[in-house]
Design a protein around this motif. Structure first.
Motif, PDB file in Angstrom:
ATOM      1  N   MET A 176     -12.392   8.622   3.195  1.00  0.00           N
ATOM      2  CA  MET A 176     -11.157   8.641   3.965  1.00  0.00           C
ATOM      3  C   MET A 176     -11.126   7.425   4.882  1.00  0.00           C
ATOM      4  O   MET A 176     -12.130   6.745   5.072  1.00  0.00           O
ATOM      5  CB  MET A 176     -11.031   9.926   4.779  1.00  0.00           C
ATOM      6  CG  MET A 176     -12.041  10.051   5.900  1.00  0.00           C
ATOM      7  SD  MET A 176     -11.764  11.545   6.877  1.00  0.00           S
ATOM      8  CE  MET A 176     -13.279  11.556   7.846  1.00  0.00           C
ATOM      9  N   SER A 177      -9.962   7.200   5.446  1.00  0.00           N
ATOM     10  CA  SER A 177      -9.792   6.130   6.426  1.00  0.00           C
ATOM     11  C   SER A 177      -9.831   6.725   7.833  1.00  0.00           C
ATOM     12  O   SER A 177      -9.781   7.952   8.003  1.00  0.00           O
ATOM     13  CB  SER A 177      -8.444   5.441   6.201  1.00  0.00           C
ATOM     14  OG  SER A 177      -7.387   6.345   6.494  1.00  0.00           O
ATOM     15  N   VAL A 178      -9.881   5.876   8.834  1.00  0.00           N
ATOM     16  CA  VAL A 178      -9.794   6.334  10.218  1.00  0.00           C
ATOM     17  C   VAL A 178      -8.430   6.993  10.434  1.00  0.00           C
ATOM     18  O   VAL A 178      -8.326   8.026  11.114  1.00  0.00           O
ATOM     19  CB  VAL A 178     -10.026   5.179  11.216  1.00  0.00           C
ATOM     20  CG1 VAL A 178      -9.800   5.636  12.643  1.00  0.00           C
ATOM     21  CG2 VAL A 178     -11.423   4.607  11.048  1.00  0.00           C
ATOM     22  N   ALA A 179      -7.386   6.437   9.833  1.00  0.00           N
ATOM     23  CA  ALA A 179      -6.060   7.064   9.929  1.00  0.00           C
ATOM     24  C   ALA A 179      -6.095   8.471   9.340  1.00  0.00           C
ATOM     25  O   ALA A 179      -5.480   9.401   9.900  1.00  0.00           O
ATOM     26  CB  ALA A 179      -5.007   6.205   9.228  1.00  0.00           C
ATOM     27  N   ASP A 180      -6.809   8.665   8.237  1.00  0.00           N
ATOM     28  CA  ASP A 180      -6.955  10.006   7.660  1.00  0.00           C
ATOM     29  C   ASP A 180      -7.694  10.938   8.620  1.00  0.00           C
ATOM     30  O   ASP A 180      -7.350  12.122   8.739  1.00  0.00           O
ATOM     31  CB  ASP A 180      -7.722   9.963   6.337  1.00  0.00           C
ATOM     32  CG  ASP A 180      -6.960   9.329   5.199  1.00  0.00           C
ATOM     33  OD1 ASP A 180      -5.707   9.325   5.218  1.00  0.00           O
ATOM     34  OD2 ASP A 180      -7.624   8.827   4.266  1.00  0.00           O
ATOM     35  N   LEU A 181      -8.707  10.419   9.284  1.00  0.00           N
ATOM     36  CA  LEU A 181      -9.455  11.213  10.250  1.00  0.00           C
ATOM     37  C   LEU A 181      -8.527  11.704  11.358  1.00  0.00           C
ATOM     38  O   LEU A 181      -8.559  12.875  11.746  1.00  0.00           O
ATOM     39  CB  LEU A 181     -10.609  10.392  10.833  1.00  0.00           C
ATOM     40  CG  LEU A 181     -11.471  11.072  11.898  1.00  0.00           C
ATOM     41  CD1 LEU A 181     -12.198  12.285  11.324  1.00  0.00           C
ATOM     42  CD2 LEU A 181     -12.472  10.074  12.480  1.00  0.00           C
ATOM     43  N   VAL A 182      -7.679  10.820  11.848  1.00  0.00           N
ATOM     44  CA  VAL A 182      -6.723  11.217  12.891  1.00  0.00           C
ATOM     45  C   VAL A 182      -5.712  12.207  12.322  1.00  0.00           C
ATOM     46  O   VAL A 182      -5.372  13.200  12.977  1.00  0.00           O
ATOM     47  CB  VAL A 182      -6.033   9.988  13.517  1.00  0.00           C
ATOM     48  CG1 VAL A 182      -5.021  10.424  14.581  1.00  0.00           C
ATOM     49  CG2 VAL A 182      -7.062   9.043  14.124  1.00  0.00           C
ATOM     50  N   ALA A 183      -5.252  11.987  11.090  1.00  0.00           N
ATOM     51  CA  ALA A 183      -4.321  12.920  10.445  1.00  0.00           C
ATOM     52  C   ALA A 183      -4.946  14.314  10.342  1.00  0.00           C
ATOM     53  O   ALA A 183      -4.271  15.328  10.570  1.00  0.00           O
ATOM     54  CB  ALA A 183      -3.928  12.404   9.067  1.00  0.00           C
ATOM     55  N   TYR A 184      -6.217  14.358  10.004  1.00  0.00           N
ATOM     56  CA  TYR A 184      -6.945  15.628   9.920  1.00  0.00           C
ATOM     57  C   TYR A 184      -6.929  16.341  11.270  1.00  0.00           C
ATOM     58  O   TYR A 184      -6.648  17.545  11.356  1.00  0.00           O
ATOM     59  CB  TYR A 184      -8.373  15.323   9.477  1.00  0.00           C
ATOM     60  CG  TYR A 184      -9.327  16.475   9.499  1.00  0.00           C
ATOM     61  CD1 TYR A 184      -9.391  17.368   8.430  1.00  0.00           C
ATOM     62  CD2 TYR A 184     -10.200  16.660  10.564  1.00  0.00           C
ATOM     63  CE1 TYR A 184     -10.296  18.420   8.432  1.00  0.00           C
ATOM     64  CE2 TYR A 184     -11.109  17.706  10.572  1.00  0.00           C
ATOM     65  CZ  TYR A 184     -11.148  18.590   9.508  1.00  0.00           C
ATOM     66  OH  TYR A 184     -12.047  19.627   9.522  1.00  0.00           O
ATOM     67  N   LEU A 185      -7.205  15.602  12.330  1.00  0.00           N
ATOM     68  CA  LEU A 185      -7.216  16.196  13.672  1.00  0.00           C
ATOM     69  C   LEU A 185      -5.820  16.642  14.088  1.00  0.00           C
ATOM     70  O   LEU A 185      -5.654  17.712  14.686  1.00  0.00           O
ATOM     71  CB  LEU A 185      -7.793  15.205  14.681  1.00  0.00           C
ATOM     72  CG  LEU A 185      -9.265  14.853  14.477  1.00  0.00           C
ATOM     73  CD1 LEU A 185      -9.656  13.677  15.357  1.00  0.00           C
ATOM     74  CD2 LEU A 185     -10.163  16.048  14.729  1.00  0.00           C
ATOM     75  N   VAL A 186      -4.809  15.834  13.788  1.00  0.00           N
ATOM     76  CA  VAL A 186      -3.426  16.224  14.080  1.00  0.00           C
ATOM     77  C   VAL A 186      -3.101  17.506  13.318  1.00  0.00           C
ATOM     78  O   VAL A 186      -2.533  18.454  13.878  1.00  0.00           O
ATOM     79  CB  VAL A 186      -2.423  15.102  13.716  1.00  0.00           C
ATOM     80  CG1 VAL A 186      -0.981  15.602  13.820  1.00  0.00           C
ATOM     81  CG2 VAL A 186      -2.622  13.877  14.606  1.00  0.00           C
ATOM     82  N   GLY A 187      -3.465  17.533  12.040  1.00  0.00           N
ATOM     83  CA  GLY A 187      -3.188  18.714  11.228  1.00  0.00           C
ATOM     84  C   GLY A 187      -3.796  19.972  11.823  1.00  0.00           C
ATOM     85  O   GLY A 187      -3.128  21.007  11.946  1.00  0.00           O
TER      86      GLY A 187
END
Length: 173
Positions: free
Chosen positions: A47-58
């Motif tokens: 994953m990307s760092v953006a994906d990591l943030v998306a995961y946390l937002v989710g």
């Protein structure tokens, strides 16, 4: 930090872990936020760092959904409608897709907003609401919130800091 057992400890854990994480997220160079080189949440994925943030937002927005449904007296479908607890890798992939078109700075802002709303909802509850009785199976509301906010913030920060080190990106303590 010890597992929170009351409202004040929960708020402290969320704030402390979030503040450390957000500082590191804001320090990631823009040229690296979309690079898929972090170990993903599903086995064998990247994953990307953006994906990591998306995961946390989710997850943060999912916690808000749980709390909103509970406050309205509606049943809460844990962890999410269409997902079982043994399918969290698939849920992570859904979160990546849900937010893939959102620019990184807006993802970080959305995470901060969701965290602020969670804190406000915690502050509106008393200790008995949060820790006085089971909310989901044997877990209290406070523990379920902590499992899906403070703990993932700390986990994400550890992943991020390890990754930044491999990228030779200097970071602040």
């Amino acid at each position: 930090m010890a597992v929170p057992t009351n409202k004040d400890e929960l708020l402290k854990a969320i704030d402390l872990n979030f503040d450390k994480l957000i500082k590191d997220l804001r320090g990631v160079p823009g040229s690296l936020v979309d690079e898929c080189s972090l170990e993903g949440h599903a086995r064998g994925t990247q994953m990307s760092v953006a994906d990591l943030v998306a995961y946390l937002v989710g997850w943060n927005e999912l916690v808000l959904k749980w709390l909103d449904r509970d406050a309205a007296g509606e049943p809460v479908d844990f962890p999410e409608t269409g997902f079982k607890w043994n399918e969290l890798g698939r849920l992570a992939q859904k979160f990546y897709r849900d937010y893939e078109g959102v620019p990184y700075p807006q993802l970080i802002e959305r995470l901060a907003e969701a965290k602020a709303r969670i804190v406000a909802l915690i502050e509106a509850r008393n200790n008995d609401d949060l820790y006085g009785h089971p909310w989901y199976e044997k877990w209290t509301m406070g523990r379920m919130i902590q499992f899906n906010t403070a703990s993932p913030y700390a986990n994400a920060r550890g992943r991020l800091r390890t990754w930044l080190k491999t990228k030779n990106v200097s970071r602040q303590s």
